[in-house]
Design an enzyme around this catalytic site. Structure first.
Site: not given
Length: 299
Positions: A11-13, A245, A278, A212, A42
């Protein structure tokens, strides 16, 4: 180097920073806006690559500017992108992320990720044969995940599943997975019908789950079913996007060291990732993590 094959989303965030989260019907002025490469697949691929793994990725992007940028970004991280397809009909996936005081709220539009199919997985069989470990998430269709688990089993490769976003898992898929990496909520959803208490649930899956738990670090059971705890590493959080992630990429990258050592590295890498903005922007290198752990161990 561990050879990690990642099957997952790209994806593009689109990230907005704000002083508070908007309520229903409320319009606020944000403080800043930026675009960052993202997608759980990704992100986990980049995390593993920065930590020293040799990474290959299977996924799909659109035939658009975001898709081109994502392929270039992954390639620049040293990730093998030959198995990433380009859709002629769907746009590259995006995630709209609102960040406030280190927390986030995320809305994902799958786009081309939703087209990843068992046929695409089958066409990438050579990548499974070459991998040491396979890592996947649930931002692509379940049918593709099931096909990936089956191919990993065919080639005798351990299959790690980060069951996020939360979903109930097919019984056959559960039997093919070497390790699950949920948070507490994802654990409950994935194994509905099992014991409600997470400690009791982990005991029924010895050595197969590392859960987690935010500031409480990670919990898992060893092969004998004995509960183990890896504490978190307190840091000043800037942006928690991508922390999970990073944790998962580290688990795959350090898989060969055993679960206890991998969880230690993963908690350290996850902690470092929230100190910069980010999802991928904050992901540390192996040198960063080694230096961080050396400092904490000496304290």
């Amino acid at each position: 180097m561990t050879k990690v094959l990642v099957v997952g989303s790209i994806n593009m965030d689109l990230v907005v920073g704000t002083a508070k989260f908007p309520r229903l019907g409320e319009t606020l002025f944000g403080e800043h806006f930026a675009t960052y490469p993202g997608g759980k697949g990704a992100n986990q691929a980049v995390a593993a690559a920065r930590l020293g793994a040799q990474v290959t990725m299977i996924g799909r992007v659109g035939d658009d500017a975001f898709g081109q940028q994502m392929l270039a970004t992954l390639g620049a991280e040293g990730i093998d992108t030959r198995w990433i397809g380009i859709s002629a009909t769907a746009a590259t996936g995006i995630a709209a992320i609102t960040v406030c005081d280190g927390d986030n709220a995320i809305l994902v539009i799958p786009g081309a990720n939703g087209e990843l199919s068992p046929a695409h997985i089958a066409a990438s069989e050579a990548a499974f044969a070459d991998a040491d470990v396979v890592l996947a998430q649930l931002e692509v269709p379940m049918a593709a995940i099931e096909a990936a688990a089956a191919l990993a089993a065919k080639h005798g490769k351990p299959f790690i599943l980060n069951p996020a976003p939360a979903a109930s898992l097919p019984i056959k898929l559960i039997g093919q997975i070497a390790l699950f990496t949920p948070n507490e909520y994802e654990l409950a959803v994935a194994f509905e019908g099992k014991p409600a208490d997470w400690k009791a649930l982990l005991a029924t899956l010895p050595g197969k789950v590392v859960m987690t738990k935010g500031r409480d670090g990670a919990w898992f059971t060893d092969a004998a079913g004995v509960l183990q705890h890896q504490p978190s590493y307190p840091v000043a959080a800037v942006d928690s996007t991508g922390a999970g992630d990073t944790f998962n990429g580290a688990i795959a990258a350090f898989w060969d060291l055993g679960l206890a050592a991998a969880a230690r590295y993963a908690c350290a890498a996850g902690a470092l990732s929230v100190t910069r903005p980010g999802a991928q922007g904050g992901m540390p290198t192996r040198a960063d993590v080694d230096a961080f752990l050396a400092t904490r161990d000496a304290a």
